[in-house]
Design an enzyme around this catalytic site. Structure first.
Site, PDB file in Angstrom:
ATOM      1  N   ASP A 268       0.851  -1.193   0.000  1.00 26.01           N
ATOM      2  CA  ASP A 268       0.000   0.000   0.000  1.00 26.01           C
ATOM      3  C   ASP A 268       0.884   1.239   0.000  1.00 26.01           C
ATOM      4  O   ASP A 268       1.987   1.213   0.537  1.00 26.01           O
ATOM      5  CB  ASP A 268      -0.862   0.060   1.276  1.00 26.01           C
ATOM      6  CG  ASP A 268      -1.695  -1.180   1.437  1.00 26.01           C
ATOM      7  OD1 ASP A 268      -2.151  -1.712   0.416  1.00 26.01           O
ATOM      8  OD2 ASP A 268      -1.866  -1.626   2.602  1.00 26.01           O
TER       9      ASP A 268
ATOM     10  N   ASP B  17       0.365  12.991   9.311  1.00 32.96           N
ATOM     11  CA  ASP B  17      -0.597  14.104   9.336  1.00 32.96           C
ATOM     12  C   ASP B  17      -1.592  13.993   8.180  1.00 32.96           C
ATOM     13  O   ASP B  17      -2.760  14.328   8.323  1.00 32.96           O
ATOM     14  CB  ASP B  17       0.063  15.489   9.419  1.00 32.96           C
ATOM     15  CG  ASP B  17       1.259  15.655   8.547  1.00 32.96           C
ATOM     16  OD1 ASP B  17       1.526  14.763   7.723  1.00 32.96           O
ATOM     17  OD2 ASP B  17       1.933  16.691   8.687  1.00 32.96           O
TER      18      ASP B  17
ATOM     19  N   GLU C 195      -7.023  22.155   8.962  1.00 33.51           N
ATOM     20  CA  GLU C 195      -5.812  22.970   8.873  1.00 33.51           C
ATOM     21  C   GLU C 195      -4.941  22.563   7.685  1.00 33.51           C
ATOM     22  O   GLU C 195      -4.191  23.376   7.150  1.00 33.51           O
ATOM     23  CB  GLU C 195      -5.036  22.793  10.189  1.00 33.51           C
ATOM     24  CG  GLU C 195      -3.834  23.666  10.352  1.00 33.51           C
ATOM     25  CD  GLU C 195      -2.639  22.866  10.794  1.00 33.51           C
ATOM     26  OE1 GLU C 195      -1.696  22.712  10.007  1.00 33.51           O
ATOM     27  OE2 GLU C 195      -2.668  22.367  11.935  1.00 33.51           O
ATOM     28  N   GLU C 196      -5.052  21.310   7.271  1.00 35.46           N
ATOM     29  CA  GLU C 196      -4.220  20.816   6.169  1.00 35.46           C
ATOM     30  C   GLU C 196      -4.753  21.175   4.796  1.00 35.46           C
ATOM     31  O   GLU C 196      -4.141  20.851   3.783  1.00 35.46           O
ATOM     32  CB  GLU C 196      -4.092  19.276   6.249  1.00 35.46           C
ATOM     33  CG  GLU C 196      -3.320  18.777   7.445  1.00 35.46           C
ATOM     34  CD  GLU C 196      -1.816  19.065   7.353  1.00 35.46           C
ATOM     35  OE1 GLU C 196      -1.271  19.093   6.242  1.00 35.46           O
ATOM     36  OE2 GLU C 196      -1.204  19.305   8.412  1.00 35.46           O
TER      37      GLU C 196
ATOM     38  N   ASP D 282      -7.749  20.394  13.469  1.00 34.28           N
ATOM     39  CA  ASP D 282      -6.300  20.334  13.222  1.00 34.28           C
ATOM     40  C   ASP D 282      -5.976  18.845  13.349  1.00 34.28           C
ATOM     41  O   ASP D 282      -5.946  18.303  14.461  1.00 34.28           O
ATOM     42  CB  ASP D 282      -5.560  21.155  14.281  1.00 34.28           C
ATOM     43  CG  ASP D 282      -4.042  21.102  14.097  1.00 34.28           C
ATOM     44  OD1 ASP D 282      -3.571  20.339  13.243  1.00 34.28           O
ATOM     45  OD2 ASP D 282      -3.338  21.828  14.832  1.00 34.28           O
TER      46      ASP D 282
ATOM     47  N   LEU E 290      -3.379  16.870  12.990  1.00 35.97           N
ATOM     48  CA  LEU E 290      -2.239  16.452  13.803  1.00 35.97           C
ATOM     49  C   LEU E 290      -1.499  17.692  14.265  1.00 35.97           C
ATOM     50  O   LEU E 290      -0.846  18.365  13.463  1.00 35.97           O
ATOM     51  CB  LEU E 290      -1.311  15.524  13.011  1.00 35.97           C
ATOM     52  CG  LEU E 290      -0.669  14.442  13.857  1.00 35.97           C
ATOM     53  CD1 LEU E 290      -1.704  13.561  14.538  1.00 35.97           C
ATOM     54  CD2 LEU E 290       0.217  13.574  13.002  1.00 35.97           C
ATOM     55  N   ASP E 291      -1.650  17.990  15.531  1.00 36.80           N
ATOM     56  CA  ASP E 291      -0.992  19.156  16.099  1.00 36.80           C
ATOM     57  C   ASP E 291       0.317  18.721  16.742  1.00 36.80           C
ATOM     58  O   ASP E 291       0.361  17.686  17.410  1.00 36.80           O
ATOM     59  CB  ASP E 291      -1.911  19.799  17.151  1.00 36.80           C
ATOM     60  CG  ASP E 291      -1.220  20.951  17.835  1.00 36.80           C
ATOM     61  OD1 ASP E 291      -0.992  21.967  17.166  1.00 36.80           O
ATOM     62  OD2 ASP E 291      -0.887  20.815  19.018  1.00 36.80           O
TER      63      ASP E 291
ATOM     64  N   GLU F  45      -7.048  25.897  16.224  1.00 41.26           N
ATOM     65  CA  GLU F  45      -6.286  25.698  17.466  1.00 41.26           C
ATOM     66  C   GLU F  45      -6.843  26.555  18.603  1.00 41.26           C
ATOM     67  O   GLU F  45      -7.284  26.056  19.628  1.00 41.26           O
ATOM     68  CB  GLU F  45      -4.803  26.019  17.203  1.00 41.26           C
ATOM     69  CG  GLU F  45      -4.187  25.020  16.219  1.00 41.26           C
ATOM     70  CD  GLU F  45      -2.792  25.383  15.724  1.00 41.26           C
ATOM     71  OE1 GLU F  45      -2.554  26.563  15.420  1.00 41.26           O
ATOM     72  OE2 GLU F  45      -1.952  24.473  15.617  1.00 41.26           O
TER      73      GLU F  45
HETATM   74  P1  AHG Z   1       0.993  21.989  13.668  1.00 39.47           P
HETATM   75  O1  AHG Z   1       1.869  20.805  13.952  1.00 39.47           O
HETATM   76  O2  AHG Z   1      -0.452  21.658  13.669  1.00 39.47           O
HETATM   77  O3  AHG Z   1       1.418  22.753  12.435  1.00 39.47           O
HETATM   78  O4  AHG Z   1       1.129  23.018  14.890  1.00 39.47           O
HETATM   79  C1  AHG Z   1       2.390  23.358  15.359  1.00 39.47           C
HETATM   80  C2  AHG Z   1       2.228  24.439  16.375  1.00 39.47           C
HETATM   81  C3  AHG Z   1       1.827  23.999  17.763  1.00 39.47           C
HETATM   82  O5  AHG Z   1       1.511  22.684  17.955  1.00 39.47           O
HETATM   83  C4  AHG Z   1       3.007  24.344  18.603  1.00 39.47           C
HETATM   84  O6  AHG Z   1       2.643  24.757  19.858  1.00 39.47           O
HETATM   85  C5  AHG Z   1       3.690  25.383  17.827  1.00 39.47           C
HETATM   86  O7  AHG Z   1       3.467  25.085  16.503  1.00 39.47           O
HETATM   87  C6  AHG Z   1       5.147  25.401  18.118  1.00 39.47           C
HETATM   88  O8  AHG Z   1       5.702  26.451  17.434  1.00 39.47           O
HETATM   89  P2  AHG Z   1       7.206  26.879  17.656  1.00 39.47           P
HETATM   90  O9  AHG Z   1       8.038  25.796  17.057  1.00 39.47           O
HETATM   91  O10 AHG Z   1       7.298  28.181  16.914  1.00 39.47           O
HETATM   92  O11 AHG Z   1       7.411  27.049  19.126  1.00 39.47           O
HETATM   93 MN    MN Z   2      -1.457  22.712  15.186  1.00 34.63          MN
HETATM   94 MN    MN Z   3      -1.506  20.366  12.293  1.00 37.58          MN
END
Ligand code: AHG
Ligand code: MN
Ligand code: MN
Length: 340
Positions: A70, A76, A99-100, A121, A123-124, A285
């Site tokens: 697959d 994400d 968000e994606e 979101d 995958l945060d 978020e």
């Molecule tokens: P995502 O993975 O959904 O793009 O979000 C990332 C965000 C959040 O989760 C996190 O607190 C922040 O980015 C961290 O940012 P810095 O690396 O600038 O601290």
């Molecule tokens: Mn996020």
């Molecule tokens: Mn995300």
């Protein structure tokens, strides 16, 4: 038969909790419950992939073949697709936004259109995946404002105070589902041996004050002077007020906010000279987390305004975030306004 003594540990599954919540609203159609069930299914499917991730070395690669031939997606992308696919055919939703994805996500023509809107979101904290650090999924639910047919951008761009539910999934040392439909914030932990979420954190209340601050201090050179003064204040020695505060920063917003909910304190993502609105996104978020933290007795602002009052202007809008214990968020506002 003799009666058994009441157990301190009542087994409350997420499923039962959702159904009991619905019974408190005699006019409920069951669609919100159905939607939350779908999110809990998506949670288990995403968790299954998260736990396998390190084993099969799939991280950071797209369109590679796995052992069964697959095509393997990045985690994400997998989470994004899984959220959409578990929800699109249920008849609960008229539109989604992730968000994606740049645009809103329509429900296919051949499925019924529902009365709710789901924003997520998928995958945060995705930058943390490869290091096996806690990540999560954040979601937010609104009632549609358009009358019928396919949902529109207007259905999605609602201020946060209009949310009817919000929550997050936390993929950490255990898997948690934390949610609120307006009556308390409740946390469930997955028991993987039976595949059920069990109530582990009933009616979470955030302490009114704390002694932890959480911020990416690497950016401090670009902050406004008022923000720099605020953080300096938290680090000064003064025993009676619990200072100096401890610094904790995971770099996964959902995990940093989860800790803040339980222990109190403040999480900040301020604007700076390069990014005046910070990094975090209002719809995916800030709003859902602000809804949860407020319902747990805390507060969330962009430094000046309550997050939940902000009228969104675009899908991927960024706004600064100050979230956590009520007293901490108030104090941060005073420093930013220059009244302290
Ligand atoms: P995502 O993975 O959904 O793009 O979000 C990332 C965000 C959040 O989760 C996190 O607190 C922040 O980015 C961290 O940012 P810095 O690396 O600038 O601290
Ligand atoms: Mn996020
Ligand atoms: Mn995300």
């Amino acid at each position: 038969m003799t009666a058994q003594p009441a157990s301190a540990n009542k087994f409350m599954t997420l499923e039962r909790h959702i159904v009991e919540g619905e019974r408190m609203h005699p006019n409920a159609t069951g669609h919100l419950s159905s939607l939350l069930h779908s999110v809990s299914l998506a949670a288990k499917l995403i968790w299954r992939e998260v736990t396998k991730a390190g084993l099969v070395n799939i991280l950071g690669t797209t369109d590679r073949m796995n052992i069964s031939g697959d095509v393997v997606k990045k985690l994400d992308e997998f989470a994004d697709r899984t959220m959409y696919k578990t929800m699109d055919h249920s008849g609960d939703l008229c539109v989604m936004a992730s968000e994606e994805n740049e645009d809103i996500l329509q429900i296919p023509d051949d499925y019924p259109q529902g009365k709710y809107v789901l924003i997520y979101d998928p995958l945060d904290g995705s930058g943390n995946i490869d290091a096996n650090i806690t990540i999560g999924t954040i979601f937010s639910v609104y009632a549609r404002v358009s009358k019928s047919g396919m949902g529109t951008l207007e259905d999605v761009l609602q201020p946060g105070f209009k949310q009817v539910a919000a929550g997050y999934l936390l993929f950490g040392s255990s898997m948690m589902f934390v949610y609120c439909t307006g009556e308390g914030v409740h946390g469930f932990t997955l028991d993987p041996s039976v595949g059920e979420f069990l109530l582990s954190h009933e009616n979470i209340r955030i302490p009114a004050r704390g002694t932890i601050y959480s911020v990416n201090e690497g950016n401090s050179g670009r902050w406004e002077a008022s923000m720099q003064r605020y953080i300096r204040y938290l680090k000064e020695e003064e025993k009676e007020s619990g200072r100096p505060y401890s610094l904790r920063y995971i770099g996964s917003l959902v995990a940093d906010v989860h800790r803040t909910l339980l222990y109190g304190g403040i999480y900040c993502y301020p604007g700076d000279v390069r990014n005046p609105n910070g990094k975090l996104r209002l719809m995916y978020e800030n709003n859902p987390l602000a809804f949860l933290v407020e319902h747990a007795g805390g507060a969330a602002s962009d430094g000046r305004r309550r997050i939940l009052d902000i009228k969104p202007t675009s899908l991927h809008q960024r706004v600064p975030l100050f979230i956590g214990s009520r007293e901490e968020v108030r104090l941060a506002g005073e420093f930013l306004a220059g009244t302290r």
